[in-house]
Each structure stands twice: as structure tokens, then as C-alpha cells.
Scaffold this motif. Structure first.
Motif, PDB file in Angstrom:
ATOM      1  N   SER A   1      17.922  21.218  14.702  1.00 43.70           N
ATOM      2  CA  SER A   1      18.361  21.740  15.999  1.00 43.70           C
ATOM      3  C   SER A   1      19.352  22.886  15.840  1.00 43.70           C
ATOM      4  O   SER A   1      19.502  23.713  16.727  1.00 43.70           O
ATOM      5  CB  SER A   1      18.974  20.624  16.838  1.00 43.70           C
ATOM      6  N   THR A   2      20.038  22.949  14.715  1.00 41.38           N
ATOM      7  CA  THR A   2      21.044  23.995  14.564  1.00 41.38           C
ATOM      8  C   THR A   2      20.764  24.940  13.403  1.00 41.38           C
ATOM      9  O   THR A   2      21.465  25.929  13.236  1.00 41.38           O
ATOM     10  CB  THR A   2      22.447  23.377  14.325  1.00 41.38           C
ATOM     11  N   VAL A   3      19.742  24.652  12.604  1.00 42.67           N
ATOM     12  CA  VAL A   3      19.583  25.395  11.351  1.00 42.67           C
ATOM     13  C   VAL A   3      19.282  26.871  11.590  1.00 42.67           C
ATOM     14  O   VAL A   3      19.719  27.729  10.816  1.00 42.67           O
ATOM     15  CB  VAL A   3      18.505  24.746  10.454  1.00 42.67           C
ATOM     16  N   MET A   4      18.580  27.198  12.675  1.00 37.89           N
ATOM     17  CA  MET A   4      18.264  28.611  12.912  1.00 37.89           C
ATOM     18  C   MET A   4      19.540  29.384  13.255  1.00 37.89           C
ATOM     19  O   MET A   4      19.731  30.504  12.785  1.00 37.89           O
ATOM     20  CB  MET A   4      17.232  28.752  14.033  1.00 37.89           C
ATOM     21  N   GLY A   5      20.394  28.798  14.094  1.00 40.60           N
ATOM     22  CA  GLY A   5      21.664  29.453  14.416  1.00 40.60           C
ATOM     23  C   GLY A   5      22.540  29.603  13.186  1.00 40.60           C
ATOM     24  O   GLY A   5      23.212  30.624  13.003  1.00 40.60           O
ATOM     25  N   THR A   6      22.516  28.582  12.338  1.00 46.67           N
ATOM     26  CA  THR A   6      23.291  28.651  11.097  1.00 46.67           C
ATOM     27  C   THR A   6      22.765  29.770  10.204  1.00 46.67           C
ATOM     28  O   THR A   6      23.546  30.534   9.621  1.00 46.67           O
ATOM     29  CB  THR A   6      23.219  27.297  10.365  1.00 46.67           C
ATOM     30  N   ALA A   7      21.436  29.884  10.121  1.00 48.55           N
ATOM     31  CA  ALA A   7      20.849  30.954   9.312  1.00 48.55           C
ATOM     32  C   ALA A   7      21.209  32.327   9.886  1.00 48.55           C
ATOM     33  O   ALA A   7      21.521  33.260   9.147  1.00 48.55           O
ATOM     34  CB  ALA A   7      19.328  30.788   9.240  1.00 48.55           C
ATOM     35  N   GLN A   8      21.180  32.442  11.204  1.00 44.94           N
ATOM     36  CA  GLN A   8      21.531  33.722  11.819  1.00 44.94           C
ATOM     37  C   GLN A   8      22.985  34.073  11.533  1.00 44.94           C
ATOM     38  O   GLN A   8      23.306  35.220  11.204  1.00 44.94           O
ATOM     39  CB  GLN A   8      21.261  33.656  13.326  1.00 44.94           C
ATOM     40  N   ALA A   9      23.875  33.084  11.646  1.00 37.08           N
ATOM     41  CA  ALA A   9      25.289  33.334  11.348  1.00 37.08           C
ATOM     42  C   ALA A   9      25.468  33.724   9.885  1.00 37.08           C
ATOM     43  O   ALA A   9      26.280  34.600   9.555  1.00 37.08           O
ATOM     44  CB  ALA A   9      26.126  32.102  11.697  1.00 37.08           C
ATOM     45  N   SER A  10      24.705  33.094   8.991  1.00 37.13           N
ATOM     46  CA  SER A  10      24.812  33.452   7.569  1.00 37.13           C
ATOM     47  C   SER A  10      24.331  34.878   7.339  1.00 37.13           C
ATOM     48  O   SER A  10      24.875  35.598   6.498  1.00 37.13           O
ATOM     49  CB  SER A  10      24.042  32.457   6.701  1.00 37.13           C
ATOM     50  N   GLY A  11      23.324  35.296   8.101  1.00 40.57           N
ATOM     51  CA  GLY A  11      22.862  36.680   8.002  1.00 40.57           C
ATOM     52  C   GLY A  11      23.950  37.661   8.405  1.00 40.57           C
ATOM     53  O   GLY A  11      24.145  38.700   7.763  1.00 40.57           O
ATOM     54  N   ILE A  12      24.684  37.317   9.469  1.00 42.16           N
ATOM     55  CA  ILE A  12      25.795  38.164   9.914  1.00 42.16           C
ATOM     56  C   ILE A  12      26.859  38.251   8.814  1.00 42.16           C
ATOM     57  O   ILE A  12      27.358  39.340   8.503  1.00 42.16           O
ATOM     58  CB  ILE A  12      26.432  37.593  11.206  1.00 42.16           C
ATOM     59  N   ALA A  13      27.183  37.111   8.222  1.00 41.21           N
ATOM     60  CA  ALA A  13      28.214  37.084   7.182  1.00 41.21           C
ATOM     61  C   ALA A  13      27.813  37.973   6.000  1.00 41.21           C
ATOM     62  O   ALA A  13      28.629  38.751   5.486  1.00 41.21           O
ATOM     63  CB  ALA A  13      28.450  35.644   6.715  1.00 41.21           C
ATOM     64  N   LEU A  14      26.553  37.857   5.580  1.00 44.59           N
ATOM     65  CA  LEU A  14      26.087  38.645   4.434  1.00 44.59           C
ATOM     66  C   LEU A  14      26.027  40.131   4.783  1.00 44.59           C
ATOM     67  O   LEU A  14      26.374  40.987   3.969  1.00 44.59           O
ATOM     68  CB  LEU A  14      24.707  38.138   3.989  1.00 44.59           C
ATOM     69  N   LEU A  15      25.597  40.431   6.001  1.00 48.32           N
ATOM     70  CA  LEU A  15      25.566  41.838   6.442  1.00 48.32           C
ATOM     71  C   LEU A  15      26.962  42.450   6.395  1.00 48.32           C
ATOM     72  O   LEU A  15      27.155  43.572   5.900  1.00 48.32           O
ATOM     73  CB  LEU A  15      25.009  41.926   7.867  1.00 48.32           C
ATOM     74  N   LEU A  16      27.950  41.708   6.915  1.00 51.57           N
ATOM     75  CA  LEU A  16      29.316  42.249   6.951  1.00 51.57           C
ATOM     76  C   LEU A  16      29.847  42.479   5.542  1.00 51.57           C
ATOM     77  O   LEU A  16      30.547  43.458   5.289  1.00 51.57           O
ATOM     78  CB  LEU A  16      30.236  41.311   7.735  1.00 51.57           C
ATOM     79  N   ALA A  17      29.516  41.574   4.619  1.00 47.64           N
ATOM     80  CA  ALA A  17      29.931  41.792   3.234  1.00 47.64           C
ATOM     81  C   ALA A  17      29.366  43.115   2.720  1.00 47.64           C
ATOM     82  O   ALA A  17      30.100  43.942   2.170  1.00 47.64           O
ATOM     83  CB  ALA A  17      29.455  40.629   2.361  1.00 47.64           C
ATOM     84  N   ALA A  18      28.061  43.321   2.927  1.00 47.09           N
ATOM     85  CA  ALA A  18      27.426  44.555   2.450  1.00 47.09           C
ATOM     86  C   ALA A  18      28.049  45.765   3.130  1.00 47.09           C
ATOM     87  O   ALA A  18      28.295  46.793   2.486  1.00 47.09           O
ATOM     88  CB  ALA A  18      25.923  44.499   2.712  1.00 47.09           C
ATOM     89  N   GLU A  19      28.326  45.648   4.426  1.00 42.58           N
ATOM     90  CA  GLU A  19      28.862  46.797   5.149  1.00 42.58           C
ATOM     91  C   GLU A  19      30.322  47.081   4.771  1.00 42.58           C
ATOM     92  O   GLU A  19      30.817  48.173   5.044  1.00 42.58           O
ATOM     93  CB  GLU A  19      28.692  46.597   6.656  1.00 42.58           C
ATOM     94  N   HIS A  20      30.986  46.103   4.171  1.00 47.16           N
ATOM     95  CA  HIS A  20      32.324  46.356   3.639  1.00 47.16           C
ATOM     96  C   HIS A  20      32.263  46.771   2.169  1.00 47.16           C
ATOM     97  O   HIS A  20      33.311  46.899   1.523  1.00 47.16           O
ATOM     98  CB  HIS A  20      33.209  45.115   3.803  1.00 47.16           C
ATOM     99  N   GLY A  21      31.065  46.933   1.646  1.00 48.51           N
ATOM    100  CA  GLY A  21      30.913  47.356   0.255  1.00 48.51           C
ATOM    101  C   GLY A  21      31.289  46.284  -0.750  1.00 48.51           C
ATOM    102  O   GLY A  21      31.621  46.587  -1.898  1.00 48.51           O
ATOM    103  N   LEU A  22      31.227  45.008  -0.316  1.00 45.10           N
ATOM    104  CA  LEU A  22      31.654  43.916  -1.195  1.00 45.10           C
ATOM    105  C   LEU A  22      30.455  43.159  -1.742  1.00 45.10           C
ATOM    106  O   LEU A  22      29.459  42.981  -1.041  1.00 45.10           O
ATOM    107  CB  LEU A  22      32.538  42.940  -0.414  1.00 45.10           C
ATOM    108  N   PRO A  23      30.541  42.688  -2.989  1.00 48.16           N
ATOM    109  CA  PRO A  23      29.483  41.812  -3.486  1.00 48.16           C
ATOM    110  C   PRO A  23      29.472  40.504  -2.703  1.00 48.16           C
ATOM    111  O   PRO A  23      30.528  40.012  -2.300  1.00 48.16           O
ATOM    112  CB  PRO A  23      29.870  41.577  -4.955  1.00 48.16           C
ATOM    113  N   ALA A  24      28.283  39.975  -2.494  1.00 47.66           N
ATOM    114  CA  ALA A  24      28.153  38.708  -1.769  1.00 47.66           C
ATOM    115  C   ALA A  24      27.276  37.764  -2.567  1.00 47.66           C
ATOM    116  O   ALA A  24      26.294  38.191  -3.183  1.00 47.66           O
ATOM    117  CB  ALA A  24      27.539  38.949  -0.395  1.00 47.66           C
TER     118      ALA A  24
END
Lengths: 189, 189
Positions: free
Chosen positions: B81-104
Motif C-alpha cells: 500500500s505504501t511501497v510506490m510512494g516510498t519508491a517515489q520519495a527515494s527517487g526524489i532523494a537520489l535526484l537531489l543528491a545528483a543535483e547537488h553533485g554528490l555521490p549517492a
């Protein structure tokens, strides 16, 4: 020409993220504005792939100024090996809509297929054929992800603007006729 | 004081996204920098929720300048019931890392539990207890999502910098001792 709503449809994916922009008018007629695919290499780290998807989507927002964004909804039950990446890409798409101040909606694959072909279990070719017909394209949109993105955009345009049975049967455009037929077929199931 | 790597650990989620920032030194000792939770209301549209998560995460990046980002890996098999939202949030987290030029990096829940407690099936309380001990906290980190984020950050710091059994047994810091004890307990199972 009646005022149109410009809809950005997104078929989320990491390897290929389909994007389709259409103008849909109140009479349900629709015009192709843009169709394409944003890609990221499977050899890249996941964060880099998501950043490439975000960059490609931002270019589409900037170039075509959509009024609204429609994203295909992802389910955990789908193909396991790619579903997490697809969900992550859909999260990026929805985030970008919000950050552009645009309303965003999600539609299930069945909703999209039913809206476009009248049949929730339609195959890819049926969807592509109908999208090409509605948009008066000479060829089927390729690849399938691009056609799916157009289908999502059309689905959203038709669902959101759907008048409650108000269209006069004698004054239907081809798109309206296709829609009405589709609704009839769907009702019969 | 030895130079430290500042790690932002993220336990992705839509309702509660745990964030933990720790400094980890080459001798495996670690210091708490920040711990918290970014929330979004379940009544909001999904795109707004993802935008709130992104905003909260960006504040953490801006305030604490991590060197590297570690995100818990999401699996399709988890709570549907929540795994898709969790995956979407993880995508945001990884995107922000890349956009800050940081290894993730991503780590599975089992990898995190094994790194922190020496036991891949450890329960939440074991993980929280160990995180509190390693970081010399007076109380267990609350809520669990915050503790999990710290555990992810510590896991990443220890795995990435792990010397191959080079620590002299007589010169262990408290954190190293806790780690060594945990490893011994895990071996006995």
C-alpha cells in the motif's frame, strides 16, 4: 479556434521515459504539439539516471509550457525488475509538475486504454492506432513509450473536460465519435 | 581530530521521510550532526507531497553540506500500500543528491541492519539501541524513521571506509568495540 488546454503526458521510465504534449479543445479535438522520449543509460548510477530524466523533462516543460501534467500510474504488481525505477521516474515527473506550479494527475494503464480505445485491455497497437487517428498523424507514434505518453495526455484531456452526455450526436468530431463509440463499448462490458 | 566524512542518510517515505546526518571518521567513530523527519500530509495530492519532501530534503542539504548521500533501497515485495510512494520519495532523494553533485548510494534494509547490529534480521529496537550507543546519545532516536536514517548513514560510512581488519584490537574506540561485539554476536548465531 476554441481555446485549448495543453497537456503534458508522461509515461514514466528510467531507460525510456515517454513524453507527449497535446492541445485538447472543449470539443474533444486534439492536436499534437510534441512527442519524444527521454533516455538514460542503464550503465549509469541510479541517481545520475534520475537526474538525466529530470533534465529532459524540464526541457519539455520549458519548451512547451503545459497547463497540466498527466502521469501514468505505476503499480507494485507490474514487472518487478523495473517497477522501482519506473516508480522513481514517476516521482520525478510529479515533483517537476508541482515545482512548475502545475496540477498533476495520474491515470492507470486501464483508464488510459479505455479512454483511448474504449477497451481497458487494449494492446499497444490498438492504442497507437487510435492515438495516430485522433491526432491525424501519418504514421504510428514510435517508440511505444512515446505513443503511450500521447495516450495519457489525451486520456487526461478527455476525462477532465468530459461533458456529461451533452454533446449533440449529430455534431460529433471524429475524435468525439471515437470517444462516444469507446464509451458505448466500455458500457457494454 | 581525524578528518571525517559527512554522510546524509535518508529513509525514504511520503508520510515520514527520515533524515540523519553523521560525521564518520576513518577509525569508525561517528558523531551526530542532525536527525529529523520530513513529513507530508496524506490528504495532499501526491505531487504536492513529493514537493514537500523535496523542499525538506533541500533544507537539510543546505544546512549541513553532506559529502555523500545514502538512501535505503526499496523493494517491490515490501508493504504494497505504501511501497510506490516510498519508491517515489527515494527517487526524489537520489535526484537531489545528483543535483547537488554528490555521490549517492543505496543500501538494503538487511545491509543496514547487519552493518549496525551485526544481524541482518535485527528488529527496530536493536538498531535504535546500537545507533544511540555508537553516537553516544542519551536517548533512543525517535521516531523510528529518524533512527533508520542514522543507521543508513552509519552503514554507509562504515562500509565505504571499512579497513580490512586493520584495527589493532587493543586500540578500539567505543564505537569500534560496539561494532566488534556486534560482529562477534552475529557470528555466534
Amino acid at each position: 479556434m476554441a481555446s485549448a488546454v495543453r497537456i503534458l503526458g508522461i509515461d514514466p521510465g528510467l531507460t525510456r521515459c515517454g513524453v507527449g504534449v497535446v492541445d485538447v479543445r472543449a470539443d474533444r479535438s486534439a492536436t499534437l504539439v510534441h512527442v519524444g522520449v527521454v533516455r538514460s543509460g542503464a550503465d549509469l548510477p541510479i541517481a545520475e539516471r534520475l537526474a538525466l530524466i529530470a533534465r529532459g523533462l524540464r526541457e519539455v516543460f520549458a519548451a512547451h509550457h503545459p497547463d497540466v501534467v498527466a502521469v501514468e500510474r505505476v503499480f507494485a504488481q507490474q514487472n518487478r525488475s523495473t517497477v522501482m525505477g519506473t516508480a522513481q521516474a514517476s516521482g520525478i515527473a510529479l515533483l517537476l509538475a508541482a515545482e512548475h506550479g502545475l496540477p498533476a494527475a495520474t491515470h492507470t494503464p486501464s483508464e488510459v486504454k479505455a479512454a483511448i480505445t474504449g477497451y481497458g485491455s487494449a494492446d499497444k497497437l490498438q492504442v497507437q492506432t487510435m492515438v495516430a487517428r485522433v491526432l491525424r498523424l501519418d504514421a504510428l507514434p514510435q517508440p511505444a513509450d512515446a505513443a503511450d505518453a500521447l495516450a495519457i495526455a489525451l486520456c487526461h484531456g478527455w476525462r477532465r473536460g468530459a461533458p456529461s452526455g451533452s454533446a449533440a450526436a449529430g455534431a460529433l468530431t471524429p475524435a468525439q465519435r471515437a470517444w462516444a463509440d469507446a464509451e458505448k463499448r466500455a458500457t457494454r462490458r
